[in-house]
Design a protein around this motif. Structure first.
Motif, short mmCIF file in Angstrom:
data_model
loop_
_atom_site.label_atom_id
_atom_site.label_comp_id
_atom_site.label_asym_id
_atom_site.label_seq_id
_atom_site.Cartn_x
_atom_site.Cartn_y
_atom_site.Cartn_z
N LEU A 23 -51.23 0.16 53.14
CA LEU A 23 -52.14 1.42 53.34
C LEU A 23 -51.15 2.59 53.56
O LEU A 23 -51.28 3.84 53.22
CB LEU A 23 -52.70 1.07 54.64
CG LEU A 23 -53.91 0.02 54.44
CD1 LEU A 23 -54.61 -0.18 55.81
CD2 LEU A 23 -54.93 0.49 53.36
N LEU A 26 -50.36 3.87 50.40
CA LEU A 26 -51.63 4.60 49.54
C LEU A 26 -51.98 5.98 50.12
O LEU A 26 -52.48 6.65 49.77
CB LEU A 26 -52.57 3.68 49.49
CG LEU A 26 -52.27 2.25 48.74
CD1 LEU A 26 -53.44 1.31 48.76
CD2 LEU A 26 -52.08 2.76 47.19
N VAL A 27 -51.42 6.16 51.59
CA VAL A 27 -51.93 7.50 52.41
C VAL A 27 -51.06 8.59 51.39
O VAL A 27 -51.87 9.75 51.30
CB VAL A 27 -51.19 7.41 53.73
CG1 VAL A 27 -51.14 9.03 54.00
CG2 VAL A 27 -52.22 6.56 54.70
N LEU A 54 -57.88 -6.13 51.27
CA LEU A 54 -58.15 -4.53 51.55
C LEU A 54 -59.34 -4.11 50.61
O LEU A 54 -60.18 -3.25 51.26
CB LEU A 54 -56.97 -3.55 51.39
CG LEU A 54 -55.67 -4.05 52.11
CD1 LEU A 54 -54.38 -3.13 51.77
CD2 LEU A 54 -56.11 -3.51 53.61
N LEU A 59 -61.17 -0.92 52.30
CA LEU A 59 -60.02 -0.04 52.50
C LEU A 59 -59.23 0.61 51.54
O LEU A 59 -58.67 1.71 51.48
CB LEU A 59 -59.07 -0.57 53.54
CG LEU A 59 -59.55 -1.12 54.96
CD1 LEU A 59 -58.62 -1.93 55.65
CD2 LEU A 59 -59.52 0.51 55.75
N VAL A 60 -59.34 -0.11 49.99
CA VAL A 60 -58.92 0.35 48.95
C VAL A 60 -59.79 0.49 47.98
O VAL A 60 -60.81 -0.35 48.03
CB VAL A 60 -57.54 -0.15 48.53
CG1 VAL A 60 -56.56 -0.01 49.79
CG2 VAL A 60 -57.99 -1.55 48.26
N TYR A 71 -54.75 1.76 42.64
CA TYR A 71 -55.48 1.62 44.19
C TYR A 71 -55.15 2.97 44.78
O TYR A 71 -54.22 3.58 44.57
CB TYR A 71 -54.44 0.56 44.71
CG TYR A 71 -55.04 -0.71 44.21
CD1 TYR A 71 -55.88 -1.59 44.74
CD2 TYR A 71 -54.43 -1.41 43.17
CE1 TYR A 71 -56.41 -2.79 44.19
CE2 TYR A 71 -54.89 -2.48 42.57
CZ TYR A 71 -55.61 -3.32 43.08
OH TYR A 71 -56.05 -4.52 42.56
N ARG A 72 -56.27 3.25 45.50
CA ARG A 72 -56.28 4.37 46.39
C ARG A 72 -56.81 4.16 47.66
O ARG A 72 -57.84 2.99 47.73
CB ARG A 72 -56.93 5.57 45.67
CG ARG A 72 -58.41 5.63 45.41
CD ARG A 72 -58.89 6.65 44.96
NE ARG A 72 -60.26 6.51 44.29
CZ ARG A 72 -61.48 6.34 44.80
NH1 ARG A 72 -61.47 6.35 46.12
NH2 ARG A 72 -62.55 5.94 44.49
N LEU A 73 -56.49 4.53 48.48
CA LEU A 73 -56.83 4.64 49.98
C LEU A 73 -58.22 4.81 50.19
O LEU A 73 -58.85 6.03 49.65
CB LEU A 73 -56.06 5.19 50.92
CG LEU A 73 -56.56 5.17 52.45
CD1 LEU A 73 -56.35 3.63 53.11
CD2 LEU A 73 -55.66 6.23 53.22
N GLU A 74 -59.24 4.17 50.98
CA GLU A 74 -60.69 4.78 51.40
C GLU A 74 -60.72 4.57 52.70
O GLU A 74 -60.72 3.37 53.29
CB GLU A 74 -61.59 3.39 50.64
CG GLU A 74 -63.17 4.09 50.84
CD GLU A 74 -63.44 5.32 50.28
OE1 GLU A 74 -64.08 5.93 51.01
OE2 GLU A 74 -62.80 5.60 49.13
N PRO A 75 -60.49 5.57 53.36
CA PRO A 75 -60.26 5.52 54.86
C PRO A 75 -61.51 5.39 55.72
O PRO A 75 -61.38 5.10 56.75
CB PRO A 75 -59.34 7.09 55.09
CG PRO A 75 -60.01 7.99 54.11
CD PRO A 75 -60.27 6.86 52.80
#
Length: 132
Positions: A23, A26-27, A54, A59-60, A71-75
């Protein structure tokens, strides 16, 4: 009591240090699995396993780009974790304030110990001694 599955919620997912590292990476933006493997220094199957967890808790997000998976962060799922942790912020702030005060006192004592005449056993000059 049975242990909760790591894929049930964000709390369980972020309990694993390696997933927190992912994570953190990915931020900074979208990353391929290959990039994550290189950054973390672990085998690709390990990274993929953690990314699956994740992804299952949301979360991603993943998208295909040619032969790579990006992949990208999904906050949004972290909001629940934040809402729970923020209640402890006042406690931390108070305790850090107390710690700062203790450290300031210690620094003052150390600074005083370095001045001439402030050594243990050294006598202080009194007003009468100055007058004579």
């Amino acid at each position: 009591m049975a242990r909760a599955a790591t894929t049930t919620d964000a709390f369980n997912a972020v309990a694993e240090p390696r997933r927190r590292e992912i994570l953190d990476a990915l931020v900074r933006g979208e990353r391929s699995v290959t990039d994550l493997v290189e950054q973390l220094g672990v085998a690709q199957p390990v990274v993929s396993k953690h990314l699956r967890v994740l992804r299952e808790v949301g979360l991603v997000q993943v998208r295909d780009q040619g032969r790579q998976r990006m992949y990208r962060l999904e906050p949004a799922p972290l909001r629940e974790v934040y809402e729970w942790v923020k209640d402890y912020e006042q406690l931390w702030t108070e305790r850090f304030g107390l710690l700062d005060a203790v450290l300031d006192d210690l620094k003052g004592q150390q600074a005083g110990a370095g001045r001439p005449g402030s050594q243990p056993g050294a006598s202080e000059t009194t007003d009468k001694e100055r007058e004579s």
